[in-house]
Design a protein around this motif. Structure first.
Motif, PDB file in Angstrom:
ATOM      1  N   SER A  38       0.843  -1.196   0.000  1.00  0.00           N
ATOM      2  CA  SER A  38       0.000   0.000   0.000  1.00  0.00           C
ATOM      3  C   SER A  38       0.882   1.251   0.000  1.00  0.00           C
ATOM      4  CB  SER A  38      -0.895   0.016   1.241  1.00  0.00           C
ATOM      5  OG  SER A  38      -1.516   1.281   1.365  1.00  0.00           O
ATOM      6  N   PHE A  39       0.564   2.164  -0.893  1.00  0.00           N
ATOM      7  CA  PHE A  39       1.274   3.441  -0.943  1.00  0.00           C
ATOM      8  C   PHE A  39       0.292   4.578  -0.679  1.00  0.00           C
ATOM      9  CE2 PHE A  39       3.822   0.405  -3.202  1.00  0.00           C
ATOM     10  CZ  PHE A  39       5.127   0.722  -2.833  1.00  0.00           C
ATOM     11  N   ASP A  40      -0.741   4.247   0.049  1.00  0.00           N
ATOM     12  CA  ASP A  40      -1.768   5.231   0.383  1.00  0.00           C
ATOM     13  C   ASP A  40      -1.243   6.168   1.478  1.00  0.00           C
ATOM     14  OD1 ASP A  40      -4.143   6.486   0.288  1.00  0.00           O
ATOM     15  OD2 ASP A  40      -5.384   4.748   0.810  1.00  0.00           O
ATOM     16  N   PHE A  41      -2.009   7.230   1.755  1.00  0.00           N
ATOM     17  CA  PHE A  41      -1.610   8.127   2.833  1.00  0.00           C
ATOM     18  C   PHE A  41      -1.653   7.381   4.168  1.00  0.00           C
ATOM     19  CE2 PHE A  41      -3.501  11.059  -0.334  1.00  0.00           C
ATOM     20  CZ  PHE A  41      -2.375  11.813  -0.593  1.00  0.00           C
ATOM     21  N   GLY A  42      -0.672   7.639   5.026  1.00  0.00           N
ATOM     22  CA  GLY A  42      -0.681   7.016   6.335  1.00  0.00           C
ATOM     23  C   GLY A  42       0.705   6.577   6.745  1.00  0.00           C
ATOM     24  N   GLU A  43       0.917   6.499   8.041  1.00  0.00           N
ATOM     25  CA  GLU A  43       2.215   6.078   8.554  1.00  0.00           C
ATOM     26  C   GLU A  43       2.181   4.596   8.910  1.00  0.00           C
ATOM     27  OE1 GLU A  43       4.403   9.783  10.590  1.00  0.00           O
ATOM     28  OE2 GLU A  43       2.582   9.201  11.627  1.00  0.00           O
ATOM     29  N   GLY A  44       3.330   3.963   8.865  1.00  0.00           N
ATOM     30  CA  GLY A  44       3.419   2.556   9.258  1.00  0.00           C
ATOM     31  C   GLY A  44       3.344   1.635   8.051  1.00  0.00           C
ATOM     32  N   LEU A  45       4.148   0.562   8.108  1.00  0.00           N
ATOM     33  CA  LEU A  45       4.199  -0.385   7.005  1.00  0.00           C
ATOM     34  C   LEU A  45       3.048  -1.390   7.125  1.00  0.00           C
ATOM     35  CD1 LEU A  45       8.047  -1.173   7.105  1.00  0.00           C
ATOM     36  CD2 LEU A  45       6.854   0.514   5.682  1.00  0.00           C
ATOM     37  N   THR A  46       2.645  -1.935   6.004  1.00  0.00           N
ATOM     38  CA  THR A  46       1.660  -3.015   6.037  1.00  0.00           C
ATOM     39  C   THR A  46       2.362  -4.255   6.615  1.00  0.00           C
ATOM     40  OG1 THR A  46       2.247  -3.731   3.820  1.00  0.00           O
ATOM     41  CG2 THR A  46       0.446  -2.124   4.004  1.00  0.00           C
ATOM     42  N   PRO A  47       1.604  -5.220   7.141  1.00  0.00           N
ATOM     43  CA  PRO A  47       2.243  -6.396   7.759  1.00  0.00           C
ATOM     44  C   PRO A  47       3.211  -7.125   6.819  1.00  0.00           C
ATOM     45  CG  PRO A  47      -0.076  -6.317   8.329  1.00  0.00           C
ATOM     46  CD  PRO A  47       0.141  -5.216   7.342  1.00  0.00           C
ATOM     47  N   ARG A  48       2.842  -7.283   5.565  1.00  0.00           N
ATOM     48  CA  ARG A  48       3.725  -8.025   4.652  1.00  0.00           C
ATOM     49  C   ARG A  48       5.009  -7.249   4.366  1.00  0.00           C
ATOM     50  NH1 ARG A  48       0.879 -11.143  -0.233  1.00  0.00           N
ATOM     51  NH2 ARG A  48      -0.495  -9.363  -0.468  1.00  0.00           N
ATOM     52  N   ALA A  49       4.898  -5.927   4.277  1.00  0.00           N
ATOM     53  CA  ALA A  49       6.093  -5.109   4.054  1.00  0.00           C
ATOM     54  C   ALA A  49       6.971  -5.121   5.304  1.00  0.00           C
ATOM     55  CB  ALA A  49       5.691  -3.682   3.700  1.00  0.00           C
ATOM     56  N   ALA A  50       6.332  -4.989   6.456  1.00  0.00           N
ATOM     57  CA  ALA A  50       7.102  -4.968   7.712  1.00  0.00           C
ATOM     58  C   ALA A  50       7.866  -6.281   7.896  1.00  0.00           C
ATOM     59  CB  ALA A  50       6.155  -4.726   8.889  1.00  0.00           C
ATOM     60  N   ALA A  51       7.230  -7.369   7.482  1.00  0.00           N
ATOM     61  CA  ALA A  51       7.862  -8.682   7.646  1.00  0.00           C
ATOM     62  C   ALA A  51       9.106  -8.836   6.776  1.00  0.00           C
ATOM     63  CB  ALA A  51       6.851  -9.782   7.315  1.00  0.00           C
ATOM     64  N   ALA A  52       9.206  -8.001   5.743  1.00  0.00           N
ATOM     65  CA  ALA A  52      10.341  -8.122   4.819  1.00  0.00           C
ATOM     66  C   ALA A  52      11.535  -7.268   5.220  1.00  0.00           C
ATOM     67  CB  ALA A  52       9.892  -7.750   3.411  1.00  0.00           C
ATOM     68  N   VAL A  53      11.376  -6.442   6.233  1.00  0.00           N
ATOM     69  CA  VAL A  53      12.437  -5.495   6.593  1.00  0.00           C
ATOM     70  C   VAL A  53      13.719  -6.228   6.992  1.00  0.00           C
ATOM     71  CG1 VAL A  53      13.123  -3.745   8.300  1.00  0.00           C
ATOM     72  CG2 VAL A  53      10.873  -3.610   7.201  1.00  0.00           C
ATOM     73  N   GLN A  94      14.722  -9.251   6.210  1.00  0.00           N
ATOM     74  CA  GLN A  94      15.332  -9.916   5.052  1.00  0.00           C
ATOM     75  C   GLN A  94      16.045  -8.901   4.159  1.00  0.00           C
ATOM     76  OE1 GLN A  94      12.471 -11.817   2.443  1.00  0.00           O
ATOM     77  NE2 GLN A  94      14.063 -12.289   0.934  1.00  0.00           N
ATOM     78  N   ALA A  95      15.440  -7.749   3.997  1.00  0.00           N
ATOM     79  CA  ALA A  95      16.074  -6.711   3.172  1.00  0.00           C
ATOM     80  C   ALA A  95      17.351  -6.203   3.842  1.00  0.00           C
ATOM     81  CB  ALA A  95      15.099  -5.568   2.937  1.00  0.00           C
ATOM     82  N   ALA A  96      17.310  -6.066   5.154  1.00  0.00           N
ATOM     83  CA  ALA A  96      18.511  -5.629   5.876  1.00  0.00           C
ATOM     84  C   ALA A  96      19.606  -6.682   5.733  1.00  0.00           C
ATOM     85  CB  ALA A  96      18.181  -5.375   7.348  1.00  0.00           C
ATOM     86  N   ASP A  97      19.204  -7.970   5.767  1.00  0.00           N
ATOM     87  CA  ASP A  97      20.172  -9.060   5.533  1.00  0.00           C
ATOM     88  C   ASP A  97      20.836  -8.879   4.173  1.00  0.00           C
ATOM     89  OD1 ASP A  97      19.532 -10.256   7.916  1.00  0.00           O
ATOM     90  OD2 ASP A  97      18.143 -11.724   7.038  1.00  0.00           O
TER      91      ASP A  97
END
Lengths: 476, 145
Positions: B115-130, B132-135
């Motif tokens: 979701s790229f809608d207005f609002g703060e905070g990542l969606t659950p699926r995006a948050a779960a990837a953080v 792995q991306a940092a890895d």
């Protein structure tokens, strides 16, 4: 009647288009500068607590959020009916100077230098920041260095470069550390040298633009800007001064809360940008100019040594009241030098490290007005609140809006001089855009989308048929 | 020192992925890597890029499945048009090379947003990837030694 449309205008902050209305002889009869986006900030803040306003209003702009924060915080100070601590005032002023430096550097080096150094008639594919990087990498590096320094000033004080929450009603959120002061002071010599070099560079090419100087919004008008009690430049606080075309001061030290006695606001159905005018002269005769040229014309002096020398030379060359909007560029660079000098004065004052930087209060008045001199001109925030401090009404006069009548008149003058005949040439149309760039208008900023669409110019016949067309790859 | 720049808009939901991943990298490798978070890549970041041993740019993507992580090395000598308001990853490296005579080896780590809608905070699926991306970011940097 045929219409030429320039849409979007490139290398400005936000979205706009220009239409040129040609008569049957192919001569420009009229022109309009359309601001094609609506923001609605005045309306959607209604009902919010007044102390949220600085953070909300900062979102108006990604280039000059600090100016909106300041004007908004000052309006909130007035609602709280308090005087903020001197150190808080000084730090607000310092962060504002950082913004002036980065914004003026952005305009000169990235947006205007392609026209000024590569030429108005140079190939549009190269007349942009890419061409500048290729042809004058040292100039591009200088621009980056100055802009970075200005942003560092903001970042070092406010933690964030864009939309910092550090400027608050009652002062600022935290004092300046000694380490921050030392770091910023260490950067002053390079910043000063950068500002001097920018000024020297502009002066070295001015002879190439005699035609533009004569025809880029060169007309009589009223000028407005903020001055301190001694009539010197003050970008953070003071009273409004108006000078007429003859250089006479027609209103002076106007306090913020009296702005509407002197500024009226008109609207036209073809633009979302309001048309402020100098009330005593009525609409549209009360056309006035703000921003670097407006300020340079209204102040007695800048109040710093090198900027004052340059101001004196400027006035010796072009007169006490400089009427050509092409000289916004020159005035902007004098201000850039002033901002660096003024910043140095503040940073060398030991009081800058004072820790009492914020006063606290609730709403004690139903109304407040805050004014700051944004990079592009005088910025006015006017709020009304209810007994609980909730916003009931807001009026904003944005820096660029003050210049709206002047920009329209400038476009007409440039178009009449440079655009002739039914065939369109890129160079002449670029001049129509370039006069708008001289004002450095900031139409949205928050989206930073300028130039991401191709520029297209169309010449339309009375039946709407396209008679001629110039399309330009996305230029920024 | 290596440089990691996370960029995006934290008030457009998953567009804040670049920030989130950069901050996770900073948490896990404090002092070993320089981390910046910015709304957009700008010309002035070219100087920082030129000074970096290796550069990793982290951004949200609309062309990946939500939570999917992609790491790609940007080709040396690729050119792209710089803009005064925002640069592409390629344009940043190109500008560093043109203006400062050096572009570091540059990688782009992108993470699919939902979701790229207005609002703060990542969606659950995006948050779960953080994580792995940092890895992925740290793996690129550790490979450089």
């Amino acid at each position: 009647m045929r219409v030429v449309e320039i849409s979007p205008v490139t290398r400005i902050e936000g979205h706009a288009k220009i239409t040129l209305h040609l008569n049957d002889d192919g001569l420009v009869e009229d022109s309009q500068f359309h601001v094609t986006q609506v923001r609605g900030f005045e309306k959607f803040c209604e009902g919010r607590p007044f102390y949220e306003m600085p953070s909300l209003m900062a979102r108006i702009c990604g280039i000059c959020p600090v100016s909106h924060l300041l004007a908004s915080a000052k309006a909130c100070d007035a609602v709280m009916a308090i005087r903020i601590p001197a150190a808080g005032e000084r730090l607000r002023h310092v962060v504002h100077l950082g913004q002036i430096i980065q914004s003026h550097a952005l305009n000169f080096f990235h947006l205007s230098a392609p026209d000024l150094l590569l030429g108005m008639d140079s190939a549009p594919a190269k007349r942009n920041v890419v061409g500048l990087v290729e042809a004058h990498p040292e100039i591009a590096r200088l621009g980056i260095q100055l802009r970075k320094y200005g942003q560092r000033v903001i970042e070092r004080l406010a933690a964030e470069r864009v939309h910092p929450a550090w400027i608050v009603p009652g002062g600022v959120a935290s004092p300046m550390s000694e380490a921050a002061r030392d770091e910023l002071l260490a950067g002053i010599p390079a910043a000063k040298e950068g500002a001097e070099r920018a000024l020297a560079l502009l002066k070295s090419v001015l002879d190439r633009f005699k035609d533009e100087v004569a025809n880029f919004g060169n007309f009589d008008s009223v000028y407005m800007g903020m001055v301190d009690a001694d009539g010197l430049m003050n970008l953070y606080d003071g009273g409004l001064r108006f000078r007429d075309a003859e250089g006479e001061i027609v209103a002076d030290h106007v306090p913020a809360e009296a702005y509407s006695d002197f500024i009226g606001e008109a609207v036209e159905k073809w633009s979302y940008l309001k048309m402020p005018y100098y009330k005593p002269m009525g609409y549209p005769d009360g056309l006035y100019r703000v921003g670097p040229l407006g300020r340079i014309n209204v102040v007695d002096r800048c109040g710093t040594p090198r900027a004052d020398e340059e101001l004196e030379a400027f006035r010796a060359a072009y007169g006490r009241i400089v009427t050509s909007s092409f000289h916004f560029h020159y005035a902007r660079l004098i201000e850039l030098l002033y901002a660096v000098e003024k910043l140095e004065i503040f940073l060398k004052d030991p009081d800058i490290l004072d820790t009492r930087v914020r006063a606290h209060a609730g709403p004690n008045a139903r109304e407040g007005v805050g004014i700051a001199e944004a990079p592009r001109g005088t910025l006015i925030h006017h709020y009304r609140v209810d007994g609980d401090g909730l916003m009931t009404w807001a009026n904003l006069i944005i820096a660029t809006g003050n210049n709206n009548l002047a920009m329209n008149k400038s476009i007409l003058q440039v178009a009449r001089h440079f655009v002739k005949g039914n065939k369109l040439k890129e160079g002449m149309l670029n001049r129509v855009e370039a006069v708008v760039r001289a004002y450095d208008p900031c139409l949205s900023c928050s989206t930073h989308a300028a130039g991401q669409m191709p520029m297209e110019v169309q010449l339309l016949g009375p039946d709407g048929a396209v008679l001629d067309r110039i399309a330009q790859a996305d230029e920024v | 020192m290596h440089l990691v720049i996370g960029f995006g808009n934290t008030v457009r939901r998953d567009d804040g992925l670049g920030f989130a991943v950069a901050r996770e990298v900073e948490r896990r490798a404090a002092g070993q890597v320089r981390v910046m978070t910015v709304f957009q890549l700008l010309p002035e970041h070219a100087e920082d890029a030129a000074a970096a041993e290796r550069l990793v740019l982290v951004d949200a993507a609309v062309d990946l499945a939500p939570g999917e992580v992609r790491c790609q090395r940007l080709a040396d000598g690729a050119t792209a048009r710089p803009r005064p308001h925002s640069l592409s990853a390629t344009a940043l490296a190109d500008l560093a090379r043109t203006l400062y005579g050096r572009a570091p080896e540059t990688f782009l780590v992108t993470i699919g947003g939902e979701s790229f809608d207005f609002g703060e905070g990542l969606t659950p699926r995006a948050a779960a990837a953080v994580e792995q991306a940092a890895d992925a970011v740290l793996s690129v940097l550790s490979a450089a030694g």
